[in-house]
Design a protein around this motif. Sequence first.
Motif, mmCIF file in Angstrom:
data_model
loop_
_atom_site.group_PDB
_atom_site.id
_atom_site.type_symbol
_atom_site.label_atom_id
_atom_site.label_comp_id
_atom_site.label_asym_id
_atom_site.label_seq_id
_atom_site.Cartn_x
_atom_site.Cartn_y
_atom_site.Cartn_z
ATOM 1 N N ILE A 97 0.635 -1.414 -0.271
ATOM 2 C CA ILE A 97 0.360 0.113 0.045
ATOM 3 C C ILE A 97 1.229 1.476 -0.016
ATOM 4 N N ARG A 98 2.138 1.234 0.081
ATOM 5 C CA ARG A 98 2.860 2.856 0.582
ATOM 6 C C ARG A 98 4.077 2.200 -0.838
ATOM 7 N N MET A 99 4.220 0.902 -1.784
ATOM 8 C CA MET A 99 4.961 1.295 -2.481
ATOM 9 C C MET A 99 4.659 1.598 -3.224
ATOM 10 N N HIS A 107 3.343 -6.797 -6.202
ATOM 11 C CA HIS A 107 2.877 -7.101 -4.596
ATOM 12 C C HIS A 107 1.659 -7.741 -5.244
ATOM 13 N N ARG A 108 0.965 -6.951 -5.691
ATOM 14 C CA ARG A 108 -0.835 -6.832 -5.742
ATOM 15 C C ARG A 108 -0.958 -8.357 -6.488
ATOM 16 N N ARG A 109 -0.194 -7.867 -7.382
ATOM 17 C CA ARG A 109 -0.542 -8.348 -8.729
ATOM 18 C C ARG A 109 -1.002 -10.232 -7.588
ATOM 19 N N VAL A 159 -14.164 -12.883 9.537
ATOM 20 C CA VAL A 159 -14.515 -13.022 7.843
ATOM 21 C C VAL A 159 -11.744 -13.486 8.034
ATOM 22 N N ILE A 160 -11.182 -12.292 8.040
ATOM 23 C CA ILE A 160 -10.506 -12.084 7.123
ATOM 24 C C ILE A 160 -9.845 -13.190 8.072
ATOM 25 N N ALA A 161 -9.632 -13.993 9.916
ATOM 26 C CA ALA A 161 -9.583 -15.076 10.223
ATOM 27 C C ALA A 161 -9.609 -16.099 9.120
ATOM 28 N N ASP A 242 -0.427 -9.651 7.167
ATOM 29 C CA ASP A 242 -0.267 -7.692 8.322
ATOM 30 C C ASP A 242 -1.117 -7.022 7.485
ATOM 31 N N LEU A 243 -0.569 -6.665 5.744
ATOM 32 C CA LEU A 243 -1.824 -5.650 5.745
ATOM 33 C C LEU A 243 -3.507 -5.735 5.187
ATOM 34 N N LEU A 244 -3.723 -7.385 4.920
ATOM 35 C CA LEU A 244 -4.700 -7.390 5.087
ATOM 36 C C LEU A 244 -5.413 -7.983 5.913
ATOM 37 N N LEU A 322 -7.846 14.576 -1.498
ATOM 38 C CA LEU A 322 -8.673 13.983 -1.003
ATOM 39 C C LEU A 322 -10.288 13.704 -1.153
ATOM 40 N N ILE A 323 -10.467 12.026 -0.969
ATOM 41 C CA ILE A 323 -11.288 11.712 -1.223
ATOM 42 C C ILE A 323 -12.556 11.863 -0.976
ATOM 43 N N ALA A 324 -12.765 12.449 0.354
ATOM 44 C CA ALA A 324 -13.978 12.988 1.689
ATOM 45 C C ALA A 324 -14.576 14.009 1.088
ATOM 46 N N CYS A 358 -8.859 0.255 -3.287
ATOM 47 C CA CYS A 358 -8.219 -1.150 -2.253
ATOM 48 C C CYS A 358 -9.245 -2.084 -2.977
ATOM 49 N N LEU A 359 -7.932 -3.123 -2.545
ATOM 50 C CA LEU A 359 -8.174 -4.700 -3.436
ATOM 51 C C LEU A 359 -9.331 -5.386 -2.883
ATOM 52 N N GLY A 360 -9.366 -5.031 -1.727
ATOM 53 C CA GLY A 360 -10.594 -6.291 -0.992
ATOM 54 C C GLY A 360 -11.871 -5.451 -1.204
ATOM 55 N N LEU A 363 -15.078 -8.603 -1.287
ATOM 56 C CA LEU A 363 -14.914 -8.683 0.533
ATOM 57 C C LEU A 363 -16.120 -7.359 0.646
ATOM 58 N N ALA A 364 -15.252 -6.180 0.625
ATOM 59 C CA ALA A 364 -16.385 -5.308 1.814
ATOM 60 C C ALA A 364 -17.994 -4.947 1.238
ATOM 61 N N ARG A 365 -17.753 -5.077 0.067
ATOM 62 C CA ARG A 365 -19.066 -4.877 -0.450
ATOM 63 C C ARG A 365 -20.049 -5.943 -0.694
HETATM 64 C C1 HEM Z 1 -15.825 -0.951 3.854
HETATM 65 C C2 HEM Z 1 -15.149 -0.507 3.669
HETATM 66 C C3 HEM Z 1 -13.373 -0.137 3.417
HETATM 67 C C4 HEM Z 1 -13.070 0.365 2.643
HETATM 68 C C5 HEM Z 1 -13.912 2.198 2.800
HETATM 69 C C6 HEM Z 1 -11.573 0.866 2.038
HETATM 70 C C7 HEM Z 1 -11.074 1.454 2.020
HETATM 71 C C8 HEM Z 1 -9.154 1.474 1.065
HETATM 72 C C9 HEM Z 1 -8.844 2.699 0.661
HETATM 73 C C10 HEM Z 1 -9.432 4.516 0.195
HETATM 74 C C11 HEM Z 1 -7.679 2.210 0.187
HETATM 75 C C12 HEM Z 1 -7.010 3.137 -0.676
HETATM 76 C C13 HEM Z 1 -6.063 3.774 0.306
HETATM 77 C C14 HEM Z 1 -4.510 4.536 0.142
HETATM 78 O O1 HEM Z 1 -4.613 4.818 -1.442
HETATM 79 O O2 HEM Z 1 -3.193 4.625 0.735
HETATM 80 C C15 HEM Z 1 -7.909 0.671 0.280
HETATM 81 C C16 HEM Z 1 -6.835 0.300 0.353
HETATM 82 C C17 HEM Z 1 -6.624 -1.192 -0.342
HETATM 83 N N1 HEM Z 1 -7.406 -1.852 0.939
HETATM 84 FE FE1 HEM Z 1 -9.190 -1.065 1.660
HETATM 85 N N2 HEM Z 1 -11.104 -0.100 2.654
HETATM 86 C C18 HEM Z 1 -11.830 -1.397 2.679
HETATM 87 C C19 HEM Z 1 -12.115 -2.516 3.255
HETATM 88 C C20 HEM Z 1 -11.057 -3.777 2.842
HETATM 89 C C21 HEM Z 1 -10.981 -5.086 3.035
HETATM 90 C C22 HEM Z 1 -11.581 -6.051 3.695
HETATM 91 C C23 HEM Z 1 -9.710 -5.104 2.462
HETATM 92 C C24 HEM Z 1 -9.230 -7.034 2.353
HETATM 93 C C25 HEM Z 1 -9.434 -8.165 3.011
HETATM 94 C C26 HEM Z 1 -8.847 -4.404 1.988
HETATM 95 C C27 HEM Z 1 -7.818 -4.172 1.343
HETATM 96 C C28 HEM Z 1 -7.007 -3.405 0.892
HETATM 97 C C29 HEM Z 1 -5.839 -3.325 0.043
HETATM 98 C C30 HEM Z 1 -5.006 -4.286 0.497
HETATM 99 C C31 HEM Z 1 -5.600 -2.186 0.301
HETATM 100 C C32 HEM Z 1 -3.905 -2.103 -0.614
HETATM 101 C C33 HEM Z 1 -3.927 -1.228 -2.473
HETATM 102 C C34 HEM Z 1 -2.785 -1.495 -3.042
HETATM 103 O O3 HEM Z 1 -2.611 -0.640 -2.104
HETATM 104 O O4 HEM Z 1 -2.799 -1.104 -3.413
HETATM 105 N N3 HEM Z 1 -9.600 -2.921 2.034
HETATM 106 N N4 HEM Z 1 -8.901 0.312 0.746
#
Ligand code: HEM
Length: 409
Positions: A97-99, A107-109, A159-161, A242-244, A322-324, A358-360, A363-365
């Motif tokens: 997420i920081r790379m 990594h993401r792929r 769910v994550i566990a 840990d990130l996940l 700012l996405i907000a 967001c990769l997840g 799942l969040a949906r």
């Molecule tokens: C409502 C729930 C969630 C919201 C609003 C959310 C939001 C976000 C946002 C805004 C980012 C971008 C962060 C950045 O640019 O620094 C992000 C990245 C990410 N999220 Fe989520 N997220 C959610 C749930 C999840 C879930 C359930 C997972 C996985 C189990 C997840 C895994 C990740 C990962 C791995 C990244 C890094 C992606 C990358 O850098 O390529 N997220 N998320």
Amino acid sequence: MSSCPVIHGAGASSAPAFPIKRQCPFHPPKQYEDFQQQAGPTKVQMWDGTEAWLFTRYEEVRNVLADNRFSGNPAIKGFPSLSPARNAVLEAEPAFIRMDPPEHGRHRRMLTKEFMIKRVSALRPKIESIFNRLLDRMIEKGPPANLNEDLFLPFTSEVIADLLDVPHKDHAFFQEQSLKKVLLDVDPSIPKEASAKILDYLDKLITERAKNPVGDDMLSRLIVEQVQPGHLTHRELVVMADLLLMAGHETTANQMALGVYSFLTNPDQLQLLLGDPALLRGAVEEMLRFHTIVHYNAFRVALEDVEVAGQLIKKGESVIALIAGANRDPSIFPNPDKFDITRKADHHVAFSFGIHQCLGQPLARVELQTVFSTLFQRMPTLKFAVPAEQIKGKGDHFVLGVESLPVTW
Ligand code: HEM
């Protein structure tokens, strides 16, 4: 009705300090509206005296996030600093997420297929059954309950566990430490031991799993397909897991709590949802847009001179997209401060935009759709156990939510 008023046009100073305090924890600062009136970014001052370019308009936020000439690597000079607490968090070993590219993509792929919509949809019955089991337990215990602690956090953590195939006996530890770790973002005085404990736990779990990686779980697959052939080191997998855990646990639980808050303070919207289940998907997108819980995610630094919306951003300058702000841009979402589940909100940027999107999100949906197709349907008399005004929003946290969500039925 929201429990705090929407204040319009509070007025901005010439070089406002950032972050700007929210007038109401459930709405972005009203100064964003003033910034949105001008094309291009606004210069803001950070706590350490440095300056950053702040983007709040939808198109410009997306343009910045889609442009890889802006880096998301906090180790690069000029990366904006939100607070001393956030600095301490960002000093940890970097996950992808920081790379920046090409490291980030490599990594993401490795995880893309794990989070594909098709694969996650196949998990839906299991996710629904975890949620219903936890809801049964809460109903059986009887009112009152705190939806955060009694339902949403156990749900998202299970769910994550389950995805990582963490042994059941360790779930409580897993949940307790990750909750402590989240607080590091707010309070720099919190000892970092929760972070170290989770990494240590994941290290041992992966070491054990590597001895016999035959299970149908994500870690086994990553060990066999990535670690064993030498594409990923053991330590990189620990940091990835840990990130996940951190990205997918508290975020989604907070979004659920804010969704419940929005429905209980907007009973007309709840009636619409209950009357027409076809509104479910749109309702989930609207709650993501409306709250934009990861509101300070998109900090960047320019790797070279870049022009955005007529403004030259020089190499090394700090940028905040700012996405907000983007999700409340009235030119894209009319009447943006209204929680309206009938609007088309799918193009929101609550999951960010560009390579770090967001990769997840699939799942969040599925988790959010599970909650909002079940909770009010099974508990039609659900209501706050205290006056709505006493529900405190985490307005200044890195990830938004509510402090606690006491309910009765
Ligand atoms: C409502 C729930 C969630 C919201 C609003 C959310 C939001 C976000 C946002 C805004 C980012 C971008 C962060 C950045 O640019 O620094 C992000 C990245 C990410 N999220 Fe989520 N997220 C959610 C749930 C999840 C879930 C359930 C997972 C996985 C189990 C997840 C895994 C990740 C990962 C791995 C990244 C890094 C992606 C990358 O850098 O390529 N997220 N998320």
